[in-house]
Design an enzyme around this catalytic site. Structure first.
Site, PDB file in Angstrom:
ATOM      1  CG  PHE A 127      -1.967   1.009   1.255  1.00  0.00           C
ATOM      2  CD1 PHE A 127      -3.087   0.872   0.452  1.00  0.00           C
ATOM      3  CD2 PHE A 127      -1.867   2.123   2.072  1.00  0.00           C
ATOM      4  CE1 PHE A 127      -4.095   1.829   0.464  1.00  0.00           C
ATOM      5  CE2 PHE A 127      -2.868   3.083   2.083  1.00  0.00           C
ATOM      6  CZ  PHE A 127      -3.990   2.936   1.277  1.00  0.00           C
ATOM      7  CG  ASP A 198      -0.582  -1.877   7.145  1.00  0.00           C
ATOM      8  OD1 ASP A 198      -1.677  -2.120   7.688  1.00  0.00           O
ATOM      9  OD2 ASP A 198      -0.349  -0.817   6.522  1.00  0.00           O
ATOM     10  CE  LYS A 224      -8.418   0.600   4.950  1.00  0.00           C
ATOM     11  NZ  LYS A 224      -6.967   0.590   4.755  1.00  0.00           N
TER      12      LYS A 224
HETATM   13  C1  LIG Z   1      -6.234   1.795   4.721  1.00  0.00           C
HETATM   14  C2  LIG Z   1      -4.783   1.505   4.880  1.00  0.00           C
HETATM   15  C3  LIG Z   1      -3.964   2.369   5.613  1.00  0.00           C
HETATM   16  C4  LIG Z   1      -4.525   3.639   6.164  1.00  0.00           C
HETATM   17  O1  LIG Z   1      -3.588   4.510   6.657  1.00  0.00           O
HETATM   18  P1  LIG Z   1      -4.068   5.797   7.458  1.00  0.00           P
HETATM   19  O2  LIG Z   1      -2.809   6.377   7.949  1.00  0.00           O
HETATM   20  O3  LIG Z   1      -4.977   5.320   8.551  1.00  0.00           O
HETATM   21  O4  LIG Z   1      -4.811   6.679   6.511  1.00  0.00           O
HETATM   22  C5  LIG Z   1      -2.642   2.000   5.809  1.00  0.00           C
HETATM   23  N1  LIG Z   1      -2.152   0.863   5.286  1.00  0.00           N
HETATM   24  C6  LIG Z   1      -2.917   0.032   4.543  1.00  0.00           C
HETATM   25  C7  LIG Z   1      -2.337  -1.216   3.996  1.00  0.00           C
HETATM   26  C8  LIG Z   1      -4.254   0.338   4.311  1.00  0.00           C
HETATM   27  O5  LIG Z   1      -5.004  -0.475   3.579  1.00  0.00           O
END
Ligand SMILES: *Cc1c(COP(=O)(O)O)cnc(C)c1O
Length: 418
Positions: A127, A198, A224
């Site tokens: 991501f 993550d 989520k």
């Molecule tokens: C949704 C998501 C995030 C979100 O990061 P924020 O700092 O909370 O906006 C981070 N890593 C992954 C893999 C995600 O899918």
């Protein structure tokens, strides 16, 4: 799985042990929600809980609320409760900050623990925020480290003793492919590197067992599959074995051993508390608590089983009903109840008109989302989804395609949030 009729799906819903859980959420009539993997719906009592906190705690107790209502303890108390869902024994999880900020804190902590190694290994499919936070940290540290990005499928070939840290998102946000957390953790640790997982699309989606895997560090978000609300507080995990040596750089006063001595010198608190930086965001934490209550007593193995059935049903129906429309399955076809999971709790199809098709579905109150360049993403969230929702989604999709409802100018223009 043979192709089921709508009546078959109704029967599956009648027999579904998780069916009553849907009632814990504020689901709107007439909407089919396939985006709980991006923003979960509100738990039914979230609004009332937040209202009560404002009125009966904040309003009634003012500053006294920090002690009387246990606000200060919420990050660790809720962390321990969340631990049940991610396989973390108490004392290793804090609910604080955002996923990106927690990534930064733990990336820095991990690099300090491997001062002689210069490589941060991750995958091209990760991501973006994970990669951006690594890039920012490398620059801050004087460009002494290399971010080595390799294809997901070749990761283990790149493990060697130059690697300080491997940062991975367990569930690929586009394809839904799930890394085998225990197997990879063992392989990464075998070369002396640390792991930072993550869990954004994993926590609340299927069973995760950090302790059993011997994982080092993890982060994840709450809005989520955990349903704690937009921008809700994120979490971080530091295994007991590292808590003495893990020092994160955002040394705010509430991570101090004695914040109310107001000393001029930072001295980290013991344990997970040093990873809390600031005053807890109590309003967000109250919604998070309501979300954990909505998950209370829910068996994650049952959630996994239902998610597989929902996803398999969707794939089969789409392939049967939309066969002539050039849909390419962009998720693993296989999904297993135990690791290696294969497909996670979403199904993606690639299509060159994917964005417009998703817009046409949303116009029919069938809400999925789109990830550039061509991925239509459908989340399967067993806590509030029914089998008939899957059936009806494919019915809508077949109509959208059959009538070319997507083929209008307005659906081609990309919105800021896709
Ligand atoms: C949704 C998501 C995030 C979100 O990061 P924020 O700092 O909370 O906006 C981070 N890593 C992954 C893999 C995600 O899918």
């Amino acid at each position: 799985m043979k192709n089921l009729t709508r009546a078959d799906c109704e029967a599956l819903d009648r027999d579904d042990p998780l069916a009553p859980i849907r009632d814990r959420f504020d689901m709107r009539e007439g909407v089919i929600y396939l985006d709980g993997n991006s923003l979960g719906p509100p738990p039914k009592d979230a609004a009332e809980r937040v209202r009560r906190m404002v009125s009966d705690e904040w309003g009634a107790h003012l500053i006294g609320g920090w002690m009387q209502n246990g606000w200060m303890e919420m990050p660790l108390k809720l962390g321990d409760r969340l631990g049940r869902l991610i396989g973390a024994a108490p004392g290793q999880v804090a609910v604080v900050d955002t996923t990106s900020i927690n990534l930064f804190k733990l990336l820095a902590a991990a690099l300090r623990m491997r001062p002689d190694r210069r490589v941060i290994l991750s995958v091209q499919e990760n991501f973006p925020t994970d990669l951006y936070m690594i890039q920012g940290l490398i620059e801050l540290l004087g460009n002494r480290h290399d971010l080595r990005l390799v294809p997901e499928a070749e990761l283990t070939e790149h493990l060697d003793e130059s690697v300080a840290l491997v940062t991975l998102t367990q569930t690929n946000f586009k394809s839904g492919f799930v890394h085998d957390l225990a197997d990879l953790t063992a392989k990464i640790q075998a070369v002396g590197a640390l792991t930072l997982w993550d869990l954004a699309h994993s926590a609340g989606a299927f069973p995760v067992d950090l302790d059993a895997a011997g994982a080092d560090f993890a982060v994840g978000c709450s809005y989520k599959y955990l349903n704690a609300g937009p921008g809700g507080p994120a979490f971080l995990y530091v295994a007991h074995k590292h808590q003495e040596l893990a020092h994160q750089p955002l040394t705010g006063w509430l991570g101090h051993a004695n914040p109310f001595e107001f000393s001029n010198d930072y001295q980290p608190a013991d344990g997970i508390r040093r990873h809390v930086c600031s005053s807890p965001g109590v309003l967000g934490l109250v919604a998070f608590e309501a979300a954990l209550d909505a998950l209370e007593g829910v068996d994650m193995a049952a959630v996994r089983e239902k998610s597989i059935t929902l996803g398999d049903l969707f794939i089969n129906l789409v392939e049967a009903r939309c066969a002539n429309h050039n849909f390419t399955l962009a998720s693993p076809r296989e999904a297993n109840p135990t690791p290696p999971y294969g497909r996670g709790s979403q199904v993606s199809f690639a299509h060159d008109q994917g964005y417009a098709i998703i817009q046409a579905l949303i116009a029919r109150s069938v809400v999925g989302d789109f990830r550039a360049p061509n991925i239509m993403r459908f989340g399967f969230t067993p806590l509030h989804m029914r089998y008939i929702d899957v059936f009806d989604t494919v019915e809508h999709l077949a109509q959208v395609l059959g009538r070319r409802e997507w083929d209008v100018e307005a659906y081609r223009e990309r919105k800021a949030v896709t």
